[in-house]
Each structure stands twice: as structure tokens, then as C-alpha cells.
Design an enzyme around this catalytic site. Structure first.
Site, PDB file in Angstrom:
ATOM      1  N   GLU A 184     100.691 -38.232  22.078  1.00 27.47           N
ATOM      2  CA  GLU A 184     101.197 -36.899  22.459  1.00 27.47           C
ATOM      3  C   GLU A 184     102.639 -36.905  22.976  1.00 27.47           C
ATOM      4  O   GLU A 184     103.396 -35.980  22.706  1.00 27.47           O
ATOM      5  CB  GLU A 184     100.277 -36.246  23.497  1.00 27.47           C
ATOM      6  N   ALA A 203      94.529 -33.132  17.586  1.00 29.67           N
ATOM      7  CA  ALA A 203      94.475 -31.672  17.579  1.00 29.67           C
ATOM      8  C   ALA A 203      95.392 -31.204  16.462  1.00 29.67           C
ATOM      9  O   ALA A 203      96.339 -31.915  16.098  1.00 29.67           O
ATOM     10  CB  ALA A 203      94.952 -31.130  18.915  1.00 29.67           C
ATOM     11  N   GLU A 249      90.337 -38.578  22.080  1.00 28.81           N
ATOM     12  CA  GLU A 249      89.747 -37.894  23.241  1.00 28.81           C
ATOM     13  C   GLU A 249      88.302 -37.479  22.959  1.00 28.81           C
ATOM     14  O   GLU A 249      87.443 -37.566  23.830  1.00 28.81           O
ATOM     15  CB  GLU A 249      90.621 -36.692  23.638  1.00 28.81           C
ATOM     16  N   GLY A 260      93.639 -35.806  20.191  1.00 29.51           N
ATOM     17  CA  GLY A 260      92.334 -35.170  20.394  1.00 29.51           C
ATOM     18  C   GLY A 260      91.188 -35.917  19.721  1.00 29.51           C
ATOM     19  O   GLY A 260      90.037 -35.797  20.142  1.00 29.51           O
TER      20      GLY A 260
HETATM   21  N1  COA Z   1      97.560 -31.886  12.966  1.00 29.51           N
HETATM   22  C1  COA Z   1      97.753 -31.195  11.832  1.00 29.51           C
HETATM   23  N2  COA Z   1      97.827 -31.769  10.623  1.00 29.51           N
HETATM   24  C2  COA Z   1      97.693 -33.106  10.559  1.00 29.51           C
HETATM   25  C3  COA Z   1      97.475 -33.900  11.712  1.00 29.51           C
HETATM   26  C4  COA Z   1      97.420 -33.219  12.965  1.00 29.51           C
HETATM   27  N3  COA Z   1      97.182 -33.867  14.106  1.00 29.51           N
HETATM   28  N4  COA Z   1      97.405 -35.193  11.339  1.00 29.51           N
HETATM   29  C5  COA Z   1      97.543 -35.202   9.994  1.00 29.51           C
HETATM   30  N5  COA Z   1      97.725 -33.960   9.527  1.00 29.51           N
HETATM   31  C6  COA Z   1      97.912 -33.527   8.140  1.00 29.51           C
HETATM   32  C7  COA Z   1      99.327 -33.798   7.662  1.00 29.51           C
HETATM   33  O1  COA Z   1     100.203 -32.781   8.077  1.00 29.51           O
HETATM   34  C8  COA Z   1      99.114 -33.848   6.175  1.00 29.51           C
HETATM   35  O2  COA Z   1      98.987 -32.528   5.706  1.00 29.51           O
HETATM   36  P1  COA Z   1      99.768 -32.048   4.347  1.00 29.51           P
HETATM   37  O3  COA Z   1      99.215 -32.948   3.263  1.00 29.51           O
HETATM   38  O4  COA Z   1      99.367 -30.626   4.197  1.00 29.51           O
HETATM   39  O5  COA Z   1     101.204 -32.295   4.609  1.00 29.51           O
HETATM   40  C9  COA Z   1      97.743 -34.502   6.023  1.00 29.51           C
HETATM   41  O6  COA Z   1      97.090 -34.323   7.282  1.00 29.51           O
HETATM   42  C10 COA Z   1      97.808 -35.979   5.739  1.00 29.51           C
HETATM   43  O7  COA Z   1      98.597 -36.612   6.747  1.00 29.51           O
HETATM   44  P2  COA Z   1      99.865 -37.539   6.435  1.00 29.51           P
HETATM   45  O8  COA Z   1     100.741 -37.519   7.635  1.00 29.51           O
HETATM   46  O9  COA Z   1     100.478 -37.181   5.133  1.00 29.51           O
HETATM   47  O10 COA Z   1      99.144 -38.971   6.299  1.00 29.51           O
HETATM   48  P3  COA Z   1      99.800 -40.403   6.551  1.00 29.51           P
HETATM   49  O11 COA Z   1      98.817 -41.387   6.024  1.00 29.51           O
HETATM   50  O12 COA Z   1     101.191 -40.443   6.034  1.00 29.51           O
HETATM   51  O13 COA Z   1      99.870 -40.542   8.149  1.00 29.51           O
HETATM   52  C11 COA Z   1      99.049 -40.341  10.412  1.00 29.51           C
HETATM   53  C12 COA Z   1      98.705 -40.592   8.931  1.00 29.51           C
HETATM   54  C13 COA Z   1      97.732 -40.236  11.177  1.00 29.51           C
HETATM   55  C14 COA Z   1      99.862 -41.519  10.964  1.00 29.51           C
HETATM   56  C15 COA Z   1      99.872 -39.043  10.542  1.00 29.51           C
HETATM   57  O14 COA Z   1      99.195 -38.004   9.866  1.00 29.51           O
HETATM   58  C16 COA Z   1     100.111 -38.569  11.961  1.00 29.51           C
HETATM   59  O15 COA Z   1     100.931 -39.148  12.663  1.00 29.51           O
HETATM   60  N6  COA Z   1      99.404 -37.495  12.379  1.00 29.51           N
HETATM   61  C17 COA Z   1      99.610 -36.878  13.667  1.00 29.51           C
HETATM   62  C18 COA Z   1      98.984 -37.719  14.754  1.00 29.51           C
HETATM   63  C19 COA Z   1      99.219 -37.094  16.106  1.00 29.51           C
HETATM   64  O16 COA Z   1     100.325 -37.014  16.604  1.00 29.51           O
HETATM   65  N7  COA Z   1      98.119 -36.664  16.734  1.00 29.51           N
HETATM   66  C20 COA Z   1      98.163 -36.116  18.056  1.00 29.51           C
HETATM   67  C21 COA Z   1      98.218 -34.633  18.005  1.00 29.51           C
HETATM   68  S1  COA Z   1      98.315 -33.949  19.633  1.00 29.51           S
END
Ligand code: COA
Length: 260
Positions: A135, A66, A115, A112
Site C-alpha cells: 500500500e 483491493a 489481509e 487486501g
Molecule cells: N486493483 C485493480 N486491478 C488490479 C489489481 C488491483 N489491486 N491488481 C491487478 N489488477 C488488474 C490489472 O489492472 C490488470 O487489469 P487490465 O488487464 O484490465 O489492465 C489485471 O488485473 C492483470 O494485472 P497485471 O498488472 O497486468 O498483471 P501482472 O502479472 O503484470 O502483475 C501484479 C501482477 C500483482 C504484480 C500487479 O497486478 C500489481 O502490482 N497489482 C496491484 C497490487 C497492489 O498494489 N495491491 C494493493 C492494493 S491496495
């Protein structure tokens, strides 16, 4: 119908919905959830569509969760509303569609995203895929069905561990857990998934809808899956597909189901 965050295409009975926010790793903001509802509804309402595949654009993510930026300052009541609305609009909605939905998990499927994949009827994955419900690392719990569907699919102990550690599993482990049915190389994922879809399409769409209903009933509070099976089984006898399927068998020819 045009979408800001999705690509929608149909090809010979197959609808493909691609979540298209690659710069945000296809994170599900409210607009995307609303568009997904519309796209799934459109595909399910279209009699020509027999199978739906949902996937993510780019090579990195199915859906990375999400959109955290949208709910970071929500209150208790806003949090509850977000979860309830999500269930109704997308996750329960997808699970209960009568058209089969396959999630082709082409990279990160987190929060999400996992999910959504779990709300689909089954899943394929690329060998690059990573799945998890992180989460609790954000101080929240899965709110789009993850606490219920993950234990259904992988068992309670594994779900507890995945949710408590907030860790990710790779595609091999997801296959071993039964979270995904098949793993392929990334470049072959869509072709492979489409092959399964084409196999499904040869069968009676009406009978498949009944089967989805009966299988789902077994996992629902207050419903008796066996009772639902009896009702749905009986209903099939009144369909044109049943007449065609049984006639074709007896006449030693391939069935050509009218889908009614
Ligand atoms: N919500 C909003 N933005 C998200 C996102 C999320 N769930 N997951 C990734 N993004 C965005 C990042 O903020 C980043 O945006 P920016 O370039 O404007 O800063 C872009 O997507 C790329 O992500 P980034 O984190 O730079 O890539 P990465 O390869 O370093 O890491 C992940 C990849 C998936 C490990 C990391 O993005 C992450 O941990 N995301 C969140 C996962 C999460 O907790 N999901 C559950 C949400 S309830």
C-alpha cells in the site's frame, strides 16, 4: 443465492468460496466484498458446514488487493468509510466466525488479499504464492487490518519491514515467518488443504467455536483471553458434544459429535 464474482460450493461438510475475477487477479471491489460477506454468512449459518476454505480462481492470484480503480479519487472521509466498512463487513467478520476458515493462498496475496488471508483462522499456500502489503507504494497504508494482523503473525520488526518496503515475500519465506502453516505445489494445494479441513471436521464443532473465541480474545483490546478461556471451557461442559466426546473415549469408540 447467485454471485457475480464468487463461486460457492459445499461438499460433505466443507464449503469452498472461490473469488472469481481472474482477469483482475481477483481484486476485491465493493461488490465482491459484499458477496464475500453473504457467502461467509451463508456457510457459517449452515449447520452442515463444518469448515470453510477461501481461495482464488485461476493459477496466478489468490487476491491481488483491493480494487485500486474504485478508490483512486476518494476523499479523506470516503477513505475512512471504506476501511471501516471493510473491517465490519469482511475482515473482522471472517476472523470472528465460529466456523473455521482456512485461506488457501494460490498465488499473489497482496494488500487486501493478504489481509483477507490473515483474517482467516490459518493459511496454506502454493509454492508459487507471493505475499505483501504494497500500500505505501500507492501512498496509502493497509486499511483492512494489515497493520494489526501482520505484526501479530510475523512479529513487529518483520511487519514493519514488509509494510515499509512494500515488497513481496515468497512462500518459503512466508512459511519461515509463520505467515502460512504449510506450502505445497500449486496442483496439490486444494487437496492438501481439504485434508486438514477433514481432520478438523472429526472434532467437536461446538468446542472449536469456543476455542476460536478464546484464542481471538487474547488478541483483542479490553478482553482478557484467560477469562474468556475459563468461560468457554465451562460452557463446553453443558454441551451434547462434550457428553459424546467423553463417553466415546471411555467406551473406547470413535466420537460421533452431534455439533450441539
Ligand atoms: N486493483 C485493480 N486491478 C488490479 C489489481 C488491483 N489491486 N491488481 C491487478 N489488477 C488488474 C490489472 O489492472 C490488470 O487489469 P487490465 O488487464 O484490465 O489492465 C489485471 O488485473 C492483470 O494485472 P497485471 O498488472 O497486468 O498483471 P501482472 O502479472 O503484470 O502483475 C501484479 C501482477 C500483482 C504484480 C500487479 O497486478 C500489481 O502490482 N497489482 C496491484 C497490487 C497492489 O498494489 N495491491 C494493493 C492494493 S491496495
Amino acid at each position: 443465492m447467485s454471485y457475480s464474482n464468487l463461486l460457492y460450493k459445499t461438499n460433505d461438510g466443507l464449503a469452498t468460496i472461490t473469488i472469481n475475477r481472474p482477469k483482475k487477479l481477483n481484486a476485491l471491489n465493493q461488490e465482491t466484498i459484499a458477496e464475500l460477506h453473504k457467502a461467509f454468512k451463508k456457510a457459517d449459518d449452515d449447520d452442515a458446514v463444518k469448515v470453510i476454505i477461501v481461495t482464488g480462481s485461476g493459477e496466478k492470484a489468490f487476491v491481488a488487493g483491493a480494487d485500486i480503480s474504485e478508490f483512486a479519487d476518494y476523499s479523506v472521509s470516503q477513505g475512512q468509510e471504506l476501511s471501516a466498512k471493510g473491517h465490519a463487513t469482511l475482515f473482522d467478520f471472517v476472523e470472528h466466525l465460529s466456523t473455521p476458515v482456512i485461506a488457501a493462498v494460490n498465488g499473489f496475496a497482496l494488500g487486501g488479499g493478504l489481509e483477507l488471508a490473515m483474517a482467516a483462522h490459518f493459511r496454506t499456500a502454493s509454492d508459487t504464492a507471493k505475499m505483501g502489503l504494497p500500500e505505501v507504494s500507492l501512498g496509502v497504508i493497509p486499511g483492512y487490518g494489515g497493520t494489526q494482523r501482520l505484526p501479530e503473525l510475523v512479529g513487529k520488526g518483520r511487519a514493519m519491514e514488509m509494510i515499509m518496503t512494500a515488497g513481496m515475500i515468497d512462500a518459503t519465506q512466508a512459511l519461515q515467518y509463520g505467515l502460512v502453516n504449510h506450502v505445497t505445489e500449486l496442483g496439490e494445494l486444494m487437496e492438501f488443504t481439504e485434508k486438514i479441513a477433514r481432520k478438523i471436521m472429526k472434532n467437536s464443532s461446538v468446542a472449536i467455536a469456543s476455542a476460536i473465541n478464546a484464542i481471538n480474545a487474547g488478541f483483542e483490546e479490553g478482553e482478557n483471553g484467560y477469562e474468556t478461556e475459563i468461560t468457554e471451557f465451562g460452557k463446553c461442559f453443558g454441551t451434547a458434544d462434550f457428553k459424546e466426546g467423553t463417553s466415546a473415549f471411555l467406551e473406547k469408540r470413535k466420537a460421533n459429535f452431534p455439533g450441539q
